[in-house]
Design an enzyme around this catalytic site. Sequence first.
Site, short mmCIF file in Angstrom:
data_model
loop_
_atom_site.label_atom_id
_atom_site.label_comp_id
_atom_site.label_asym_id
_atom_site.label_seq_id
_atom_site.Cartn_x
_atom_site.Cartn_y
_atom_site.Cartn_z
N SER A 149 0.86 -1.18 0.00
CA SER A 149 0.00 0.00 0.00
C SER A 149 0.90 1.23 0.00
CB SER A 149 -0.87 0.01 1.27
OG SER A 149 -1.46 1.27 1.47
N TYR A 162 -1.19 -0.75 10.37
CA TYR A 162 -1.34 -1.27 9.00
C TYR A 162 -0.14 -0.81 8.17
CZ TYR A 162 -3.32 -1.79 4.28
OH TYR A 162 -3.53 -2.12 2.97
N LYS A 166 2.82 -3.08 6.31
CA LYS A 166 3.07 -3.02 4.87
C LYS A 166 4.51 -2.58 4.57
CE LYS A 166 -0.87 -4.42 3.20
NZ LYS A 166 -0.92 -5.70 2.49
#
Length: 258
Positions: A149, A162, A166
């Site tokens: 991402s 998150y 990533k």
Amino acid sequence: MSSIKQSFNLEGKVAIVTGSSKGIGKAIAQALAEQGAKVVISSRNQDAVDEVAEEFKKAGWEAIGIACHIGKAEQRKSLIEKTITLFGGIDILVNNAAINPIYGPIEDAEESVFDKIMDVNVKAPWMLSNLVLSSMKERGGGSIINIASVEALHPGAGLGLYSTSKAALLMLTKNQAKEWGQYGIRANVVCPGLIKTKFSAALWQNEKLLQKIEKTLPTSRMGMPDEMAGIVCLLSSEAGAYMTGGVYNADGGYMIAG
């Protein structure tokens, strides 16, 4: 002279796409199937993967649904074993499945949430890649594509853990590329920006927030799942044979936005 069209052809190749019953994963699986690959549709729910596999078969593509909760070791092992039994081996692994169960400041997250995010977003792609390694070696190479991402490259708001998971996936990929290149295995990362999926609904369903984001983007809009498929087809095929260890943004210009 080699044909560029032929270099994108994936006939005879076997691909596993995790989290492919909907959203970006489904769009990627469809594109690989259209290019001739035998595709394994995988997500936690067997009915959901069967439905997508049937839809693909009706379109004339080769696909099968194998349910797998990638956070569970036995299910990961079973996914790889079943694929090898049914299709003879694995050439392409797209680690797309991921979770983000929390939105808010990093200090508010429970330790158990951190563990869950790292388990699914980092450990599972590492383990699944390890599990396909021997089959790819046997077949003289392969392509691993990890879906990260833009959050891995630039901190957003409320997505700290998150983002961290990533970012770890990025470095995992670079190490895979460096260590496994000797076996003809390539590993690359795709970093989507804001894409219209159920996963990102909290962002795009907020009209004010969406307008604010879209105003800053050179493309002036969010992306659609199928706009992530082209780069994966390139990285999966002979057309991308010299591409490994790379991080590719498909973000509508988010990373250069003011």
